[in-house]
Design a protein around this motif. Sequence first.
Motif, PDB file in Angstrom:
ATOM      1  N   ILE A   1      27.563  25.566 -16.582  1.00  0.00           N
ATOM      2  CA  ILE A   1      26.352  25.555 -15.882  1.00  0.00           C
ATOM      3  C   ILE A   1      26.859  26.062 -14.346  1.00  0.00           C
ATOM      4  O   ILE A   1      26.151  26.999 -13.869  1.00  0.00           O
ATOM      5  CB  ILE A   1      25.498  24.240 -15.490  1.00  0.00           C
ATOM      6  CG1 ILE A   1      24.817  23.908 -16.950  1.00  0.00           C
ATOM      7  CG2 ILE A   1      24.736  24.245 -14.105  1.00  0.00           C
ATOM      8  CD1 ILE A   1      24.362  22.472 -16.979  1.00  0.00           C
ATOM      9  N   LEU A   2      28.029  25.667 -14.114  1.00  0.00           N
ATOM     10  CA  LEU A   2      28.441  25.804 -12.653  1.00  0.00           C
ATOM     11  C   LEU A   2      28.988  27.284 -12.683  1.00  0.00           C
ATOM     12  O   LEU A   2      28.763  28.049 -11.694  1.00  0.00           O
ATOM     13  CB  LEU A   2      29.561  24.890 -12.225  1.00  0.00           C
ATOM     14  CG  LEU A   2      29.057  23.484 -11.628  1.00  0.00           C
ATOM     15  CD1 LEU A   2      30.157  22.336 -11.721  1.00  0.00           C
ATOM     16  CD2 LEU A   2      28.368  23.465 -10.507  1.00  0.00           C
ATOM     17  N   LEU A   3      29.755  27.701 -13.809  1.00  0.00           N
ATOM     18  CA  LEU A   3      30.269  28.978 -13.866  1.00  0.00           C
ATOM     19  C   LEU A   3      28.970  30.046 -13.871  1.00  0.00           C
ATOM     20  O   LEU A   3      29.073  31.198 -13.082  1.00  0.00           O
ATOM     21  CB  LEU A   3      30.966  29.159 -15.264  1.00  0.00           C
ATOM     22  CG  LEU A   3      32.568  28.404 -15.151  1.00  0.00           C
ATOM     23  CD1 LEU A   3      33.007  28.480 -16.611  1.00  0.00           C
ATOM     24  CD2 LEU A   3      33.027  29.506 -14.289  1.00  0.00           C
TER      25      LEU A   3
ATOM     26  N   ALA B   1      20.708  23.883 -14.600  1.00  0.00           N
ATOM     27  CA  ALA B   1      21.364  22.893 -15.464  1.00  0.00           C
ATOM     28  C   ALA B   1      20.337  22.285 -16.631  1.00  0.00           C
ATOM     29  O   ALA B   1      20.742  22.035 -17.430  1.00  0.00           O
ATOM     30  CB  ALA B   1      21.766  21.693 -14.442  1.00  0.00           C
ATOM     31  N   LEU B   2      19.061  22.123 -16.109  1.00  0.00           N
ATOM     32  CA  LEU B   2      18.073  21.492 -16.675  1.00  0.00           C
ATOM     33  C   LEU B   2      17.714  22.483 -17.960  1.00  0.00           C
ATOM     34  O   LEU B   2      18.045  22.004 -19.230  1.00  0.00           O
ATOM     35  CB  LEU B   2      16.751  21.567 -16.101  1.00  0.00           C
ATOM     36  CG  LEU B   2      16.628  19.924 -15.596  1.00  0.00           C
ATOM     37  CD1 LEU B   2      15.492  19.981 -14.789  1.00  0.00           C
ATOM     38  CD2 LEU B   2      16.569  18.916 -16.642  1.00  0.00           C
ATOM     39  N   ASN B   3      17.471  23.804 -17.821  1.00  0.00           N
ATOM     40  CA  ASN B   3      17.481  24.764 -19.029  1.00  0.00           C
ATOM     41  C   ASN B   3      18.586  24.668 -19.941  1.00  0.00           C
ATOM     42  O   ASN B   3      18.552  24.708 -21.109  1.00  0.00           O
ATOM     43  CB  ASN B   3      17.288  26.088 -18.200  1.00  0.00           C
ATOM     44  CG  ASN B   3      15.867  26.245 -17.601  1.00  0.00           C
ATOM     45  OD1 ASN B   3      15.166  25.495 -17.865  1.00  0.00           O
ATOM     46  ND2 ASN B   3      15.674  27.280 -16.810  1.00  0.00           N
ATOM     47  N   HIS B   4      19.800  24.602 -19.421  1.00  0.00           N
ATOM     48  CA  HIS B   4      21.060  24.882 -20.192  1.00  0.00           C
ATOM     49  C   HIS B   4      21.243  23.540 -20.933  1.00  0.00           C
ATOM     50  O   HIS B   4      21.294  23.460 -22.216  1.00  0.00           O
ATOM     51  CB  HIS B   4      22.257  24.962 -19.113  1.00  0.00           C
ATOM     52  CG  HIS B   4      23.552  25.084 -19.992  1.00  0.00           C
ATOM     53  ND1 HIS B   4      23.675  26.515 -20.747  1.00  0.00           N
ATOM     54  CD2 HIS B   4      24.706  24.385 -20.355  1.00  0.00           C
ATOM     55  CE1 HIS B   4      24.753  26.490 -21.280  1.00  0.00           C
ATOM     56  NE2 HIS B   4      25.487  25.163 -21.173  1.00  0.00           N
ATOM     57  N   CYS B   5      21.055  22.248 -20.245  1.00  0.00           N
ATOM     58  CA  CYS B   5      21.177  20.968 -21.058  1.00  0.00           C
ATOM     59  C   CYS B   5      20.119  20.911 -22.131  1.00  0.00           C
ATOM     60  O   CYS B   5      20.411  20.416 -23.530  1.00  0.00           O
ATOM     61  CB  CYS B   5      21.141  19.858 -20.196  1.00  0.00           C
ATOM     62  SG  CYS B   5      22.387  19.675 -19.052  1.00  0.00           S
TER      63      CYS B   5
ATOM     64  N   PHE C   1      36.703  30.677 -13.839  1.00  0.00           N
ATOM     65  CA  PHE C   1      35.772  31.588 -12.829  1.00  0.00           C
ATOM     66  C   PHE C   1      36.525  32.881 -12.733  1.00  0.00           C
ATOM     67  O   PHE C   1      35.942  34.020 -12.469  1.00  0.00           O
ATOM     68  CB  PHE C   1      35.710  30.552 -11.515  1.00  0.00           C
ATOM     69  CG  PHE C   1      34.962  31.170 -10.352  1.00  0.00           C
ATOM     70  CD1 PHE C   1      33.796  31.100 -10.525  1.00  0.00           C
ATOM     71  CD2 PHE C   1      35.763  31.635  -9.248  1.00  0.00           C
ATOM     72  CE1 PHE C   1      32.973  31.894  -9.371  1.00  0.00           C
ATOM     73  CE2 PHE C   1      35.229  32.393  -8.293  1.00  0.00           C
ATOM     74  CZ  PHE C   1      33.801  32.482  -8.202  1.00  0.00           C
ATOM     75  N   GLU C   2      37.841  32.726 -12.604  1.00  0.00           N
ATOM     76  CA  GLU C   2      38.475  33.897 -12.395  1.00  0.00           C
ATOM     77  C   GLU C   2      38.655  34.872 -13.522  1.00  0.00           C
ATOM     78  O   GLU C   2      38.484  36.161 -13.310  1.00  0.00           O
ATOM     79  CB  GLU C   2      40.090  33.726 -11.868  1.00  0.00           C
ATOM     80  CG  GLU C   2      40.434  32.823 -10.630  1.00  0.00           C
ATOM     81  CD  GLU C   2      39.817  33.916  -9.386  1.00  0.00           C
ATOM     82  OE1 GLU C   2      39.902  35.075  -9.445  1.00  0.00           O
ATOM     83  OE2 GLU C   2      39.286  33.289  -8.524  1.00  0.00           O
ATOM     84  N   ALA C   3      38.631  34.001 -14.727  1.00  0.00           N
ATOM     85  CA  ALA C   3      38.627  35.147 -16.065  1.00  0.00           C
ATOM     86  C   ALA C   3      37.243  35.874 -16.029  1.00  0.00           C
ATOM     87  O   ALA C   3      37.213  36.861 -16.436  1.00  0.00           O
ATOM     88  CB  ALA C   3      38.740  34.212 -17.198  1.00  0.00           C
ATOM     89  N   ARG C   4      35.901  35.204 -15.730  1.00  0.00           N
ATOM     90  CA  ARG C   4      34.811  35.626 -15.683  1.00  0.00           C
ATOM     91  C   ARG C   4      34.529  36.987 -14.592  1.00  0.00           C
ATOM     92  O   ARG C   4      34.075  37.832 -14.837  1.00  0.00           O
ATOM     93  CB  ARG C   4      33.562  34.788 -15.485  1.00  0.00           C
ATOM     94  CG  ARG C   4      33.651  33.880 -16.814  1.00  0.00           C
ATOM     95  CD  ARG C   4      32.124  33.206 -16.985  1.00  0.00           C
ATOM     96  NE  ARG C   4      32.195  32.238 -18.026  1.00  0.00           N
ATOM     97  CZ  ARG C   4      31.089  31.761 -18.429  1.00  0.00           C
ATOM     98  NH1 ARG C   4      29.997  31.988 -18.022  1.00  0.00           N
ATOM     99  NH2 ARG C   4      31.115  30.907 -19.557  1.00  0.00           N
TER     100      ARG C   4
END
Lengths: 159, 194
Positions: free
Chosen positions: B68-70, B93-97, A38-41
Amino acid sequence: MKKFDANDEFPPDIAAAFDSYSTPPLSRDFEARFWTQFEARRGRYRGFAGFLRRLWEIEIEGVAVWRLAASTFSGGAACALFFGCFALFAMPAETPRAAPESLPEIPATPRMAFDARHFYAREWEEFGLVRPPRIAPQKRQKLENGGEISCISFENGWV
Amino acid sequence: MAKFLVLPRVLRRRLAQSSHERELLRRAQNGDREAVAVLLGRHREDVGRLCFQILREREKAEDAAQEILLRAFEKMPQFRGESEFSTWLYRVALNHCLEIKRTLARRESLFGGEEEARCTADFSPRSDTKMALETALDALPETLQIVLVLRQWHEKSYEEIGAILNLPTGTVKSRLHEARREFRRIWEAQNEEI
């Protein structure tokens, strides 16, 4: 007691199979890894370059805007090409409504007068031969036996 | 008269919750680490579960959940708040998976042997029921599989599924009905074979 609705629910054995399906928990370092990345991005979007990158990465419904623009442009170009070709080949050939204007007369030059006969004559001259005989009109001769014969006459006499 | 003006307790709590959530989202959009941590804590398990249920491999699912969370927190400024945050997150999430799953399927069709060998090496013991369930689910078309996963494992309502998949509620109901019918047929056929 709840009634089992065959249209909207699974029978008990399938429902039990779904209920018993377990998923493994996330690993312990999941959160730590998340924060590192997260920090890297976040760092990627700092400064003017970061601002440009953010602009570049703007998305509509998960598709980058530049991709959308590129695909729209290429799609449009392909359509234009197709319809252009179509229009070109579908265009009817026009019948001329007026007679074409007569071409201006070309003055005869010695070169233009150099036809097959002149060429033939020159060949003879170059080879040091006599001038080729001119073909005379055919004459019909009556023979003694009553028959007829056509002969080719040359300037030098009958052949 | 004042009695009628007082909102029911459930509605008041929901309003308070939504305003709290809005505030949290606003802070997260501004890059507040604490707000991100709260949202992460709330949603990471759901995202992780969904990833595993679609991808069926722990490592891949965990990597996908991370991504996904990132992405979600990175794209937070683009979240317009027209739907619930969880709905939006589920959609991402669905799109990525599904994208990963399609890529893996393509790769498998190209290098079938290698992938199979790798899968066997990664194989973790699964019960027969689990295997049967996964096989039956895999036999379903992707559209039916997704509604079934969201309904059975994530206990989403028809409206929520509709919001996630951008479908009208009627379509969700009919798809779910078809998914159940198909799943039951496959499941019974499997049991007969055994």
